[in-house]
Write a protein that holds these residues in place. Sequence first.
Motif, mmCIF file in Angstrom:
data_model
loop_
_atom_site.group_PDB
_atom_site.id
_atom_site.type_symbol
_atom_site.label_atom_id
_atom_site.label_comp_id
_atom_site.label_asym_id
_atom_site.label_seq_id
_atom_site.Cartn_x
_atom_site.Cartn_y
_atom_site.Cartn_z
ATOM 1 N N TYR A 188 -3.472 55.551 11.808
ATOM 2 C CA TYR A 188 -4.194 55.258 13.053
ATOM 3 C C TYR A 188 -3.322 54.360 13.927
ATOM 4 O O TYR A 188 -2.363 53.735 13.469
ATOM 5 N N GLU A 189 -3.676 54.293 15.197
ATOM 6 C CA GLU A 189 -2.964 53.438 16.136
ATOM 7 C C GLU A 189 -3.942 52.954 17.202
ATOM 8 O O GLU A 189 -4.774 53.726 17.694
ATOM 9 N N VAL A 190 -3.864 51.684 17.537
ATOM 10 C CA VAL A 190 -4.706 51.088 18.573
ATOM 11 C C VAL A 190 -3.796 50.549 19.678
ATOM 12 O O VAL A 190 -2.802 49.885 19.390
ATOM 13 N N THR A 207 -10.661 50.095 24.482
ATOM 14 C CA THR A 207 -9.413 50.385 23.786
ATOM 15 C C THR A 207 -9.102 51.879 23.833
ATOM 16 O O THR A 207 -9.997 52.705 24.018
ATOM 17 N N GLN A 208 -7.837 52.190 23.672
ATOM 18 C CA GLN A 208 -7.420 53.558 23.401
ATOM 19 C C GLN A 208 -7.050 53.606 21.924
ATOM 20 O O GLN A 208 -6.282 52.758 21.457
ATOM 21 N N GLU A 209 -7.599 54.563 21.195
ATOM 22 C CA GLU A 209 -7.340 54.637 19.762
ATOM 23 C C GLU A 209 -7.006 56.066 19.344
ATOM 24 O O GLU A 209 -7.604 57.025 19.839
ATOM 25 N N PHE A 210 -6.035 56.159 18.445
ATOM 26 C CA PHE A 210 -5.669 57.447 17.854
ATOM 27 C C PHE A 210 -5.925 57.364 16.355
ATOM 28 O O PHE A 210 -5.378 56.506 15.670
ATOM 29 N N TRP A 211 -6.780 58.254 15.872
ATOM 30 C CA TRP A 211 -7.102 58.306 14.443
ATOM 31 C C TRP A 211 -6.725 59.676 13.906
ATOM 32 O O TRP A 211 -7.176 60.700 14.421
ATOM 33 N N ASN A 212 -5.884 59.669 12.898
ATOM 34 C CA ASN A 212 -5.443 60.896 12.248
ATOM 35 C C ASN A 212 -5.782 60.762 10.767
ATOM 36 O O ASN A 212 -5.073 60.081 10.012
ATOM 37 N N GLN A 228 -8.104 62.574 16.531
ATOM 38 C CA GLN A 228 -8.718 62.297 17.819
ATOM 39 C C GLN A 228 -8.045 61.135 18.543
ATOM 40 O O GLN A 228 -7.635 60.153 17.941
ATOM 41 N N LEU A 229 -7.920 61.287 19.834
ATOM 42 C CA LEU A 229 -7.468 60.225 20.724
ATOM 43 C C LEU A 229 -8.595 59.976 21.711
ATOM 44 O O LEU A 229 -9.003 60.893 22.435
ATOM 45 N N ASN A 230 -9.150 58.789 21.716
ATOM 46 C CA ASN A 230 -10.276 58.556 22.600
ATOM 47 C C ASN A 230 -10.326 57.116 23.080
ATOM 48 O O ASN A 230 -9.581 56.256 22.630
ATOM 49 N N THR A 231 -11.211 56.886 24.018
ATOM 50 C CA THR A 231 -11.481 55.539 24.524
ATOM 51 C C THR A 231 -12.706 55.006 23.798
ATOM 52 O O THR A 231 -13.719 55.683 23.697
ATOM 53 N N GLN A 232 -12.602 53.802 23.271
ATOM 54 C CA GLN A 232 -13.737 53.179 22.610
ATOM 55 C C GLN A 232 -14.085 51.874 23.308
ATOM 56 O O GLN A 232 -13.228 51.213 23.893
ATOM 57 N N ILE A 233 -15.367 51.525 23.255
ATOM 58 C CA ILE A 233 -15.866 50.308 23.876
ATOM 59 C C ILE A 233 -16.472 49.417 22.803
ATOM 60 O O ILE A 233 -17.341 49.859 22.048
ATOM 61 N N TYR A 234 -15.993 48.178 22.721
ATOM 62 C CA TYR A 234 -16.512 47.217 21.747
ATOM 63 C C TYR A 234 -17.357 46.173 22.466
ATOM 64 O O TYR A 234 -16.919 45.559 23.444
ATOM 65 N N PHE A 235 -18.564 45.958 21.962
ATOM 66 C CA PHE A 235 -19.470 44.956 22.497
ATOM 67 C C PHE A 235 -19.484 43.780 21.512
ATOM 68 O O PHE A 235 -19.971 43.913 20.392
ATOM 69 N N ILE A 236 -18.932 42.657 21.947
ATOM 70 C CA ILE A 236 -18.760 41.496 21.081
ATOM 71 C C ILE A 236 -19.667 40.372 21.584
ATOM 72 O O ILE A 236 -19.688 40.070 22.782
ATOM 73 N N ASP A 247 -21.728 45.927 18.712
ATOM 74 C CA ASP A 247 -21.902 47.373 18.853
ATOM 75 C C ASP A 247 -20.588 47.989 19.314
ATOM 76 O O ASP A 247 -19.652 47.299 19.697
ATOM 77 N N ASN A 248 -20.542 49.302 19.257
ATOM 78 C CA ASN A 248 -19.331 50.040 19.617
ATOM 79 C C ASN A 248 -19.730 51.385 20.190
ATOM 80 O O ASN A 248 -20.642 52.038 19.679
ATOM 81 N N TYR A 249 -19.076 51.775 21.266
ATOM 82 C CA TYR A 249 -19.277 53.123 21.805
ATOM 83 C C TYR A 249 -18.051 53.948 21.474
ATOM 84 O O TYR A 249 -16.962 53.718 21.986
ATOM 85 N N ASN A 250 -18.240 54.913 20.576
ATOM 86 C CA ASN A 250 -17.179 55.829 20.156
ATOM 87 C C ASN A 250 -17.702 57.245 20.342
ATOM 88 O O ASN A 250 -18.596 57.677 19.610
ATOM 89 N N PRO A 251 -17.186 57.999 21.305
ATOM 90 C CA PRO A 251 -17.722 59.337 21.587
ATOM 91 C C PRO A 251 -17.580 60.308 20.413
ATOM 92 O O PRO A 251 -18.267 61.327 20.378
ATOM 93 N N ASP A 252 -16.713 59.988 19.447
ATOM 94 C CA ASP A 252 -16.501 60.887 18.313
ATOM 95 C C ASP A 252 -17.153 60.392 17.027
ATOM 96 O O ASP A 252 -16.905 60.945 15.949
#
Length: 264
Positions: A188-190, A207-212, A228-236, A247-252
Amino acid sequence: MKTIYNSIREEVEKHSKVRNSVLGNVSEWKRSHYIILSEIIKDELSEAEELKGGKKFEIGNTISHVTLQRFFENDYQDKTHNDLRFLKTLDKICIFLGYKDLNDYIQSLKLNNHVQEPSGSLEFLTKMVYDYCATTFEFYKNFPSHQPEIFKELVFDGSPFLERTSQFSKELCERDFQLVTKNNRSNYEVFDIHLVTDEPDKKILETQEFWNLLFKVGETGEEHFVNQLNTQIYFIRKIDNIWKIWDNYNPDAGRLNRKFEIEK
């Protein structure tokens, strides 16, 4: 996330199709008005380019008047839904407003507000996200042993994010999923972390994250890929003077789980 909720609600009220309907002449919406709003949104979504492909079947193209009334009348400052249905509703509302999805709306909100990124705060929050992703990778490596307690130092107990993560991962562990890491088959890569909202007791990071990831099923050896390569949103949030992920918004999120639901 209350700021985002309120911003979305205000934009819906200002939408030309809403403003030029009977809703624009009413100071307080009742059940019948949410029925009208539901029809207006349905008509717009039926023509939306974003829902012309497979996404229509993934999130649908209608929102019930009951869901809309709940969204407009509830205060979400201390309440966040613990499943993907609410996030899908936000996706559809944002598409109605002319955006690609919730991610696109948040990005636009950030650009319009010219959000500043305090270096000290961002450094601390960035480390939290990196630590979370590293912990998630270790969590997968423990499959099929289900150990959600590994997130204790980073994610609040009882948070909607932890509940969703635990639910999705438990289902995969019960199917005897195992992560393949030999020869770096999984990685993975962030990158590209931005501060979207900076408030005294709440931060939102994009964030932009790549998970393989390559999983195999124990007995059968059947392989399942996540690429997948996607944009994620972290609620801290800060609760009792402690900062953790809420919470976290991850479309995948739950992609493999949905795959098995379709195959049933």
